[in-house]
Motif scaffolding. Structure first.
Motif, PDB file in Angstrom:
ATOM      1  N   LEU A  85       0.830  -1.202   0.000  1.00  0.00           N
ATOM      2  CA  LEU A  85       0.000   0.000   0.000  1.00  0.00           C
ATOM      3  C   LEU A  85       0.868   1.257   0.000  1.00  0.00           C
ATOM      4  O   LEU A  85       0.596   2.217  -0.728  1.00  0.00           O
ATOM      5  CB  LEU A  85      -0.916   0.009   1.227  1.00  0.00           C
ATOM      6  CG  LEU A  85      -2.202  -0.812   1.149  1.00  0.00           C
ATOM      7  CD1 LEU A  85      -2.893  -0.838   2.502  1.00  0.00           C
ATOM      8  CD2 LEU A  85      -3.148  -0.240   0.095  1.00  0.00           C
ATOM      9  N   ARG A  86       1.920   1.253   0.804  1.00  0.00           N
ATOM     10  CA  ARG A  86       2.790   2.430   0.902  1.00  0.00           C
ATOM     11  C   ARG A  86       3.493   2.732  -0.412  1.00  0.00           C
ATOM     12  O   ARG A  86       3.701   3.891  -0.771  1.00  0.00           O
ATOM     13  CB  ARG A  86       3.833   2.222   2.008  1.00  0.00           C
ATOM     14  CG  ARG A  86       3.288   2.254   3.421  1.00  0.00           C
ATOM     15  CD  ARG A  86       4.412   2.391   4.443  1.00  0.00           C
ATOM     16  NE  ARG A  86       5.325   1.263   4.416  1.00  0.00           N
ATOM     17  CZ  ARG A  86       5.245   0.205   5.212  1.00  0.00           C
ATOM     18  NH1 ARG A  86       4.257   0.130   6.097  1.00  0.00           N
ATOM     19  NH2 ARG A  86       6.128  -0.770   5.146  1.00  0.00           N
ATOM     20  N   PRO A  92      -5.987   0.972  -4.916  1.00  0.00           N
ATOM     21  CA  PRO A  92      -7.237   0.971  -4.152  1.00  0.00           C
ATOM     22  C   PRO A  92      -8.232  -0.075  -4.649  1.00  0.00           C
ATOM     23  O   PRO A  92      -8.873  -0.757  -3.845  1.00  0.00           O
ATOM     24  CB  PRO A  92      -7.769   2.393  -4.347  1.00  0.00           C
ATOM     25  CG  PRO A  92      -6.542   3.220  -4.539  1.00  0.00           C
ATOM     26  CD  PRO A  92      -5.609   2.347  -5.329  1.00  0.00           C
ATOM     27  N   PHE A  95      -6.971  -3.509  -3.583  1.00  0.00           N
ATOM     28  CA  PHE A  95      -7.107  -3.661  -2.134  1.00  0.00           C
ATOM     29  C   PHE A  95      -8.553  -3.987  -1.780  1.00  0.00           C
ATOM     30  O   PHE A  95      -8.826  -4.902  -0.991  1.00  0.00           O
ATOM     31  CB  PHE A  95      -6.667  -2.385  -1.422  1.00  0.00           C
ATOM     32  CG  PHE A  95      -6.829  -2.444   0.082  1.00  0.00           C
ATOM     33  CD1 PHE A  95      -5.906  -3.113   0.865  1.00  0.00           C
ATOM     34  CD2 PHE A  95      -7.910  -1.831   0.701  1.00  0.00           C
ATOM     35  CE1 PHE A  95      -6.058  -3.178   2.253  1.00  0.00           C
ATOM     36  CE2 PHE A  95      -8.070  -1.887   2.078  1.00  0.00           C
ATOM     37  CZ  PHE A  95      -7.138  -2.564   2.856  1.00  0.00           C
ATOM     38  N   THR A 177     -10.021   1.732   5.885  1.00  0.00           N
ATOM     39  CA  THR A 177     -10.426   0.837   4.801  1.00  0.00           C
ATOM     40  C   THR A 177     -10.923   1.618   3.596  1.00  0.00           C
ATOM     41  O   THR A 177     -10.574   1.306   2.446  1.00  0.00           O
ATOM     42  CB  THR A 177     -11.517  -0.137   5.286  1.00  0.00           C
ATOM     43  OG1 THR A 177     -11.024  -0.881   6.401  1.00  0.00           O
ATOM     44  CG2 THR A 177     -11.907  -1.103   4.184  1.00  0.00           C
ATOM     45  N   ALA A 180      -8.000   3.372   1.853  1.00  0.00           N
ATOM     46  CA  ALA A 180      -7.168   2.431   1.097  1.00  0.00           C
ATOM     47  C   ALA A 180      -7.907   1.842  -0.092  1.00  0.00           C
ATOM     48  O   ALA A 180      -7.277   1.315  -1.015  1.00  0.00           O
ATOM     49  CB  ALA A 180      -6.686   1.307   2.014  1.00  0.00           C
ATOM     50  N   SER A 181      -9.250   1.936  -0.083  1.00  0.00           N
ATOM     51  CA  SER A 181     -10.065   1.324  -1.136  1.00  0.00           C
ATOM     52  C   SER A 181     -10.559   2.326  -2.168  1.00  0.00           C
ATOM     53  O   SER A 181     -11.287   1.944  -3.092  1.00  0.00           O
ATOM     54  CB  SER A 181     -11.286   0.624  -0.510  1.00  0.00           C
ATOM     55  OG  SER A 181     -10.899  -0.390   0.388  1.00  0.00           O
ATOM     56  N   PHE A 206       0.292   2.656   6.999  1.00  0.00           N
ATOM     57  CA  PHE A 206      -0.022   2.580   5.575  1.00  0.00           C
ATOM     58  C   PHE A 206       0.312   3.866   4.827  1.00  0.00           C
ATOM     59  O   PHE A 206       0.255   3.890   3.603  1.00  0.00           O
ATOM     60  CB  PHE A 206      -1.498   2.229   5.399  1.00  0.00           C
ATOM     61  CG  PHE A 206      -1.904   1.024   6.197  1.00  0.00           C
ATOM     62  CD1 PHE A 206      -1.519  -0.241   5.804  1.00  0.00           C
ATOM     63  CD2 PHE A 206      -2.624   1.157   7.370  1.00  0.00           C
ATOM     64  CE1 PHE A 206      -1.856  -1.356   6.554  1.00  0.00           C
ATOM     65  CE2 PHE A 206      -2.969   0.053   8.127  1.00  0.00           C
ATOM     66  CZ  PHE A 206      -2.583  -1.206   7.716  1.00  0.00           C
ATOM     67  N   LEU A 208      -1.165   6.601   4.136  1.00  0.00           N
ATOM     68  CA  LEU A 208      -2.158   6.979   3.133  1.00  0.00           C
ATOM     69  C   LEU A 208      -2.281   8.505   3.092  1.00  0.00           C
ATOM     70  O   LEU A 208      -2.689   9.125   4.076  1.00  0.00           O
ATOM     71  CB  LEU A 208      -3.515   6.352   3.475  1.00  0.00           C
ATOM     72  CG  LEU A 208      -3.554   4.820   3.456  1.00  0.00           C
ATOM     73  CD1 LEU A 208      -4.837   4.311   4.103  1.00  0.00           C
ATOM     74  CD2 LEU A 208      -3.428   4.297   2.032  1.00  0.00           C
TER      75      LEU A 208
END
Length: 301
Positions: A85-86, A92, A95, A177, A180-181, A206, A208
């Motif tokens: 993720l990073r 997204p 994920f 969530t 990240a999505s 993460f 984000l």
């Protein structure tokens, strides 16, 4: 007797197998089971004379060693996802596909699903955040279920031009969530310091760029840039009334979606008041989500 029961529980957890072959969610289930044994069985064992019951001491030593292995495997699996993720190696969309694809059917004997176990194992959060008393105007935080998060994403389809607010974000499961999505900007608002600290720790892994947590009374936060608002049974009384009134005012000025969910909608009447005043319109009820109210700006229907 308590020690004997503890020994039997421990034996179940010591079943042989390569932990690395287990999914992240399965590792989290084991981790939670170990935590339960440590919290509920260890005190009983400490009251026993282990010199007279050496078999229990052997079992407990093996249990502690196995718990360390489970923790290490869980950390490694979670870090693999966090690293992707990073670095952008996990988009997204992919994920979201990963956790949604696990399904939302509750496992036998567990009030959980494969998707929830995976997300909570990744974030290292339990469904109920410990160490925090119930706030004066809300509930002890319960993490949102994965199926609700999936439904929110389907209902709102948040994109890069959207700002999603999680009002009463607790330990951050929903906000992290969704961030990240999707490409949406996500802001979690939480009054409880313990919850905010937990959410920020969970989110930092993460990195984000579209995620932010705000420690404040929701009544003091400027929500005017929001396009979608998520509430999972967070408030009651005057606070619920104030939040509904604020969102009603925003709905008169711009097109927004409010997704209000919870085991019981004690605050639902305040949103229905905004419906009667013409600020919001209530979407048709869906049988699969009977405890969810979806409301949209009436002026932009």
């Amino acid at each position: 007797e308590g020690g004997q029961r503890g020994g039997r529980r421990a034996e179940i957890l010591l079943a042989p197998g390569d932990l690395k072959t287990l999914s992240l969610g399965a590792q989290w289930e084991l981790f939670e089971r170990f935590s339960f044994v440590q919290e509920n069985v260890e005190p009983a064992l400490l009251l026993l004379d282990v010199r007279a019951r050496p078999e229990l001491q052997i079992l407990w030593t093996a249990l502690e060693a196995r718990a360390l292995l489970v923790t290490a495997a869980l950390d490694a699996a979670g870090e693999d996802v966090a690293q992707r993720l990073r670095t952008g190696g996990l988009s997204p969309a992919h994920f979201r596909e990963q956790w949604e694809g696990l399904g939302f059917t509750e496992a036998t004997g567990r009030a959980s699903t494969a998707a929830d176990d995976w997300l909570e194992g990744l974030l290292r959060i339990s469904r109920i955040t410990t160490g925090q008393d119930r706030p004066p105007f809300g509930q002890v935080n319960m993490a949102s279920r994965a199926q609700r998060i999936s439904d929110f994403l389907s209902v709102t389809s948040p994109g890069q031009s959207d700002t999603v607010y999680d009002l009463g974000c607790g330990n951050g499961k929903f906000a992290i969530t969704v961030a990240a999505s999707s490409a949406a900007r996500v802001k979690g608002v939480e009054y409880g310091q313990t919850y905010v600290d937990s959410a920020r720790r969970n989110g930092e892994r993460f990195a984000l760029p579209n995620l932010e947590f705000i420690h404040a009374d929701v009544r003091d936060v400027d929500l005017s840039d929001g396009t979608a608002f998520y509430l999972y049974f967070p408030f009651w009384g005057e606070v619920a009334h104030a939040v509904a009134r604020t969102l009603g005012d925003i709905a008169r000025a711009r097109d927004i979606t409010v997704y209000a969910s919870g085991p019981q909608l004690d605050y639902g009447e305040h949103f229905l008041e905004q419906v009667s005043q013409g600020a919001l319109r209530l979407a048709p009820e869906r049988l699969a989500f009977a405890d969810v109210m979806v409301l949209r700006s009436a002026a932009f229907a």
